[in-house]
Scaffold this motif. Structure first.
Motif, mmCIF file in Angstrom:
data_model
loop_
_atom_site.group_PDB
_atom_site.id
_atom_site.type_symbol
_atom_site.label_atom_id
_atom_site.label_comp_id
_atom_site.label_asym_id
_atom_site.label_seq_id
_atom_site.Cartn_x
_atom_site.Cartn_y
_atom_site.Cartn_z
ATOM 1 N N MET A 47 45.569 34.947 11.578
ATOM 2 C CA MET A 47 44.778 34.151 12.377
ATOM 3 C C MET A 47 45.845 33.832 13.512
ATOM 4 N N THR A 48 45.373 34.375 14.732
ATOM 5 C CA THR A 48 46.271 34.228 16.024
ATOM 6 C C THR A 48 46.167 32.758 16.625
ATOM 7 N N GLY A 49 46.936 32.759 17.475
ATOM 8 C CA GLY A 49 47.283 31.359 18.086
ATOM 9 C C GLY A 49 45.830 30.895 18.876
ATOM 10 N N LEU A 50 45.151 31.753 19.261
ATOM 11 C CA LEU A 50 44.079 31.457 20.053
ATOM 12 C C LEU A 50 42.894 31.101 19.137
ATOM 13 N N GLU A 51 42.844 31.670 17.998
ATOM 14 C CA GLU A 51 41.657 31.276 16.896
ATOM 15 C C GLU A 51 42.414 29.820 16.355
ATOM 16 N N VAL A 52 43.583 29.373 16.342
ATOM 17 C CA VAL A 52 43.875 28.189 15.721
ATOM 18 C C VAL A 52 43.603 27.147 16.723
ATOM 19 N N VAL A 53 43.966 27.336 17.996
ATOM 20 C CA VAL A 53 43.269 26.519 19.107
ATOM 21 C C VAL A 53 41.868 26.152 19.180
ATOM 22 N N GLN A 54 40.932 27.301 19.037
ATOM 23 C CA GLN A 54 39.464 27.128 18.820
ATOM 24 C C GLN A 54 39.247 26.516 17.796
ATOM 25 N N MET A 55 39.309 26.600 16.453
ATOM 26 C CA MET A 55 39.458 25.737 15.444
ATOM 27 C C MET A 55 39.666 24.574 15.408
ATOM 28 N N LEU A 56 40.911 24.146 16.026
ATOM 29 C CA LEU A 56 41.298 22.820 16.492
ATOM 30 C C LEU A 56 40.152 22.127 17.157
ATOM 31 N N ARG A 57 39.811 22.670 18.444
ATOM 32 C CA ARG A 57 38.915 22.030 19.275
ATOM 33 C C ARG A 57 37.500 21.713 18.549
ATOM 34 N N ASP A 58 37.322 22.893 17.954
ATOM 35 C CA ASP A 58 35.808 22.784 17.132
ATOM 36 C C ASP A 58 35.796 21.691 15.928
ATOM 37 N N THR A 59 36.991 21.461 15.451
ATOM 38 C CA THR A 59 37.075 20.311 14.439
ATOM 39 C C THR A 59 37.438 18.928 15.023
ATOM 40 N N GLY A 60 37.319 18.801 16.366
ATOM 41 C CA GLY A 60 37.807 17.593 17.043
ATOM 42 C C GLY A 60 39.269 17.124 17.108
ATOM 43 N N SER A 61 40.251 18.058 16.640
ATOM 44 C CA SER A 61 41.534 17.559 16.702
ATOM 45 C C SER A 61 41.923 17.166 18.086
ATOM 46 N N GLU A 62 43.245 16.275 17.957
ATOM 47 C CA GLU A 62 43.557 15.976 19.379
ATOM 48 C C GLU A 62 44.963 16.318 19.524
#
Length: 257
Positions: free
Chosen positions: A61-76
């Motif tokens: 899982m790339t750093g880009l994928e992590v960012v996308q998942m965090l934003r999709d889950t509402g992480s701040e």
């Protein structure tokens, strides 16, 4: 102290980032180090850090994928991308997804200190905004805030569905879609099962078979041409799959109309 998680599959790079500045003097504390994106997601979920430094390229899982998942889950959590010059375009993509910034390798003390200063400002502004909203929050605003993560996920999924509908004639696959939208294939698969109650493969097959059936009913194109136009380069595979899907061969299907 603001809590920080680092994620990089190369230990020496993480160590060089740690040694680039005096983190405590800057008001930050490194609480964990992840060796890949999946581990970073787990640690972020468990430790709730304020900041995550993520390598652009990590296995699984790339750093880009992590960012996308965090934003999709509402992480701040504020995300900062670590990248090489050749990955600058990916870093820009991460910024469009909401990353707080990026730092280039090899790390420079002044650059890291500047990024930490900017991140600190973003965190403080976020806290002030949340405090202001809490003071003036109405019931409908509370509901909107609770649904924000869901809406973001739905928007991303809508774009994915639209892309598949527009490009089903091409040799696309789940990994292709995941890469294009900077998401992990497993996450995309979960979205299809959750939102459509079917797998990505079934969704793609439904679109292709419906289109193939339309061409068989309304045109005199050869079955081979229809197979190719429907996204299948192998005529024999298309014929077998069409019969399995509809119960009849393409020719038998056409003769009914």
């Amino acid at each position: 102290m603001y809590r920080v998680i680092l994620a990089d599959d190369e230990k020496w790079i993480a160590e060089s980032l740690i040694g680039s500045v005096d983190w405590k003097e800057q008001g930050f504390e490194i609480v964990a180090i992840a060796s890949n994106g999946a581990e970073a997601m787990r640690l972020i979920g468990e430790m709730k850090p304020d900041v995550a430094f993520l390598d652009i390229r990590m296995p699984g899982m790339t750093g880009l994928e992590v960012v996308q998942m965090l934003r999709d889950t509402g992480s701040e959590v504020e995300c900062v991308m670590a990248s090489g010059y050749a990955e600058f375009e990916y870093a820009q993509q991460a910024l469009r997804y909401g990353a707080a910034g990026y730092c280039l390798k090899p790390f420079q003390a002044e650059e890291i200190a500047g990024i930490l200063s900017e991140v600190k400002v973003r965190i403080e502004k976020g806290k002030q905004l949340r405090s202001h909203l809490q003071e003036q929050e109405r019931p409908e605003e509370a509901a909107l805030d609770l649904d924000l993560a869901k809406v973001r996920g739905e928007e991303t999924f809508t774009r994915i569905v639209q892309y598949v509908k527009e490009h089903f004639r091409e040799p696309i696959s789940l990994p292709d879609i995941a890469g294009r939208f900077y998401m992990h294939p497993n996450y995309v698969s979960q979205l299809f099962k959750k939102e459509m109650n079917m797998s990505f493969t079934k969704f793609l097959a439904d679109i292709r078979m419906e289109y193939a059936g339309e061409l068989l009913r309304t045109t005199s194109l050869s079955v081979g041409d229809i197979a190719e136009l429907s996204g299948y380069n192998d005529y024999f595979y298309f014929a077998r799959f069409f019969k399995k899907y509809t119960g009849v061969t393409p020719t038998e299907y056409r003769n009914r109309f």
